[in-house]
Scaffold this active site. Structure first.
Site, short mmCIF file in Angstrom:
data_model
loop_
_atom_site.label_atom_id
_atom_site.label_comp_id
_atom_site.label_asym_id
_atom_site.label_seq_id
_atom_site.Cartn_x
_atom_site.Cartn_y
_atom_site.Cartn_z
N CYS A 55 0.72 -1.13 -0.01
CA CYS A 55 0.13 -0.18 -0.09
C CYS A 55 0.87 1.18 0.12
CB CYS A 55 -0.89 0.01 1.22
SG CYS A 55 -2.15 -1.39 1.26
N ARG A 132 -8.54 -4.74 -2.36
CA ARG A 132 -7.74 -3.68 -3.01
C ARG A 132 -8.42 -3.52 -4.36
NH1 ARG A 132 -2.52 -2.26 -2.04
NH2 ARG A 132 -1.91 -4.24 -0.96
#
Ligand code: BEZ
Length: 213
Positions: A55, A132
């Site tokens: 991330c 995601r």
């Protein structure tokens, strides 16, 4: 145990062509409402958790390309279940370590209300670490493309820009974008809708696949 229990969480719920559900939320740029972004393209993307390696690379890469999204009239909006204060601390750590300022809003979704509304999580799923998801939303608020990646694979920023370019180009000229299309490349004519069009198109080449120009 049912065999379905072993499957990863699907990205479902919102589909291409659906209106993006509106939401109001706290973000790192203050309170935001999705509806305020009408007339702009929006890329709304979720990430599993702040302070995680993949991330972090995504946020650094997106922030580095912020001007490219701006040029395309596209706002980036990030989202995770982490609290606003976690977001502040993470973005500050990113600035301190990488010298990169994340100036697009990062939304907190502690109740996962937004995540559930967009189908980023399966109903009843309490594990945010599977998420995601990414939604391309057009200036009318319609979802035009989505992607779903697992926690352990980061997304390609250049593919995000390419998809955005393709969506904008096909809208502008009522055309189709072929495989591996890049900005400025030839588009394809739309599919014929009548036999007359098929016969008319034959003169210019194959009727079912015609490049412009
Ligand atoms: C990551 O972004 O690196 C990550 C997030 C959740 C689980 C595993 C890795």
């Amino acid at each position: 145990m049912d065999s379905k229990d072993n499957l990863p969480t699907p990205c479902a719920g919102i589909r291409i062509g659906d209106m993006a559900p509106n939401f109001s939320a706290r973000s790192t740029l203050g309170p935001i409402e999705l509806a305020d972004y009408r007339d702009r393209w929006v890329i709304l993307f979720s990430h599993p958790a702040d302070f995680t390696p993949v991330c972090t690379t995504e946020f650094v890469a997106m922030a580095q390309e912020a001007a490219a999204f701006e040029e395309r009239n596209c706002a980036l909006i990030g989202l995770s279940v982490d609290s606003l204060f976690s977001h502040f601390a993470w973005l500050r750590a990113i600035r301190d370590r990488f010298g990169v300022e994340v100036r697009f809003p990062l939304v907190e979704d502690p109740s996962m209300a937004i995540g559930h509304a967009f189908g980023m999580l399966a109903p009843g799923d309490s594990d945010s670490a599977t998420v995601r998801s990414l939604f391309f939303i057009d200036p009318r608020g319609v979802v035009r493309a989505t992607t779903c990646y697992p926690a352990n694979v980061g997304r390609s920023i250049s593919e995000m820009l390419r998809t955005l370019d393709a969506l904008q180009a096909v809208d502008r000229d009522d055309r189709l974008a072929p495989a591996n299309w890049q900005k400025g490349g030839p588009l394809l004519h739309p599919v014929p809708t009548s036999l007359d069009e098929v016969y008319g198109a034959e003169a210019g080449g194959g009727w079912f696949l015609r490049e412009e120009g």
